[in-house]
Enzyme design. Sequence first.
Site, mmCIF file in Angstrom:
data_model
loop_
_atom_site.group_PDB
_atom_site.id
_atom_site.type_symbol
_atom_site.label_atom_id
_atom_site.label_comp_id
_atom_site.label_asym_id
_atom_site.label_seq_id
_atom_site.Cartn_x
_atom_site.Cartn_y
_atom_site.Cartn_z
ATOM 1 C CG ASP A 403 -1.921 1.053 1.249
ATOM 2 O OD1 ASP A 403 -2.749 1.052 0.320
ATOM 3 O OD2 ASP A 403 -1.913 1.893 2.160
ATOM 4 C CD GLU A 432 -2.314 2.166 -3.435
ATOM 5 O OE1 GLU A 432 -3.430 2.475 -3.841
ATOM 6 O OE2 GLU A 432 -1.948 2.351 -2.267
#
Length: 705
Positions: A403, A432
């Site tokens: 993340d 990400e």
Amino acid sequence: MPSMNAYLDDFGKVTVHINRNFYGGRSESFHITGDKGYSTQMLITGIEEHSGYVRYNLTCPAGLVFGTSYHVREAHGLSVPLEYRMIVNTQQFNDRFFYNGDDLGATYHWTHTDFALWAPTAVSVTLRIRNHGTLESYPMNRGDKGVWRRRIITNLKYATYTYFVERNGEVVECVDPYGISSIGNGRESAVIDLDEISRIQDYPLEEISGTDAVIYEANVRDMTSSSLTGTDENGTFGALSQENTSYENMPTGLSYLASLGVTHVQLMPVMDYCTVDEFHTENGYNWGYDPMQFITPEGSYSSDPDNPYARVRELKTLVCRMHKHGLRVNLDVVFNHLYNVETSSFHAVLPYYYFRYNSGGFLSNGTYCGNDFASEKPMVRKFIIDAVRRIMSIYGIDGMRFDLMGILDIDTMNAVRETIQSVKPSAMLYGEGWDMPTILDSSLKATIQNQDKMPGIGHFNDFFRDMIKGKTSDDQKYVKGYVTGDLGLSFGTLSALCGNVLNDPFYMRFDSPDKSINGIETHDNSTAWDKMHACCSNEDRATRQKRQKLMIACTMVAQGVPFIHAGFEFAGTKRNNSNSYNAGDHINQMDWRRAVYNSHLIEYTKKAIALRKKYRGFRLHFARQIEKYVRLSVAEGGVIFYEITCSDTPNETEVLKVIINPTFDDKYYNFESGWKIIFDENGGAREDTFTEVRVPALSLYVLAK
Ligand code: CA
């Protein structure tokens, strides 16, 4: 603000703030004092006037002893503890205290348990153990590199523990940052006999990764929280481990995942997070991007939050059960921030070290969650590496999704890749790669812009999403993409379909297709169906379902790594909620009634997945193969032709021709020689060969010969 604060900010440098309410913030002299009558006057090298306080820059003896308690006394006699602050972020501190052993945490043996805690600025550390209902405290011994140790010679198999760390003039109780499990709501860490866990039977699978993977993102709770799921203890690890559940002949839960044909299930965070009361899960809901313990599984997914073995055993059982059904498991991990700095064990053990701070001593907030985990610092990096190694080896997982990976640094991510692939060579790693405004030089961030410095690490490809579906944030929900009606984006879509690995005339973002994670819908933002509610609002349901099928098919035929968010395959809705992280079960749960209602879309998705798995041409592994074998063009009216001439494609197929027709007109194409139709508007195939092919409006065809 207290009357005075004193900070050790470097070797030989102390900063003092005096509140203006205290003698106008004035002091003419400062002494540093310690044990055994130690007292030395410090030299004032600078005075800065601030609105509420006066700042003094002081020089102090460079040879202060770590692990010693010091005070600073000003001219009127006020004395406060000297806090070890920015000194912990100096190169010299790292050189002196970097510890590379693999024994941090509690290591269980049936005759004894060893405890080790890295706490270089602590003055004392006390280990408090709760064993069979009795509490005992044990002072720990400071050793080399600031590691505190204690061996307890008894069987602590069911013991729990906390540390009491004395530093910066106060004693703080905390759990173990390296804790493998804990009791409910993270109140105490637990000793775990890992032999118990390793006995759970696993079912090894063929190692698949990269562009051969088909990733499906699911949330443990959402997969079974609906009462229609037919599982017991809905919303837990145990419920998702249950086999052979169904609703109106539609498999649910684990059986549903296994029915799709995906290769990997990416579980949204399963490690401990903060905002759901583990004892009253019905009162709270959260996706879990609010981490508190990184190696301890979340207790609200456990059958018994206060039994530390339950959550570990149940997560391991879930992973093994997924393997049994042919599903590999990637975990979504959140090493970019902590839910709360002040209450975290990291801050308790060593303040000012684990997070990024600006020069004024304030927390960096590139995550927009209040703090940024400082992955670039040697012992933070080591923690992340140790954590991923332990998670890999305890649970036998198959990959990790980071993340906000762009908060972390390149060297850490490369080390994570080496670490997880040393446990499982095919382990996937992606995240990400957004460029967030954290205090870290852009050249060091693990972002898409720096993808070439991170071989084998994938990034969510927002260009792919934006081209095909249309932009996704709230203020752009009316913006169309190529298959939702903006045919002007056809050229950009060509670039997306090749995983953005080709340069001129396309837009190159990645040097390898396994780096392009092609997800049109993820847990964030509106679902694709809800977005079409805005951007295709004048269209009927049947038309929008055709567009949904185009999105599904584009994901499966594109070069790169296909990614499906749970529910995308049946046009899932969150009822226009675009940020549903805490919106509760009724918004987030798998809607099995809708799945049954739209089962034709699920069947279509299964066929698209099967098509991808059958033809290697959709799964090319290298950019140079895509450059050599793939031809992309835009035909009259905005129709895309996407041809793959891959000589090593099995099944005697030499050429694949994808035709994407997002227009409202049926299109007719004549070819000199015959083509088989291997995928039509329903995902079906035809036996015959055709020289004239009709591609209906709003459909994707795949031809082969
Ligand atoms: Ca929790």
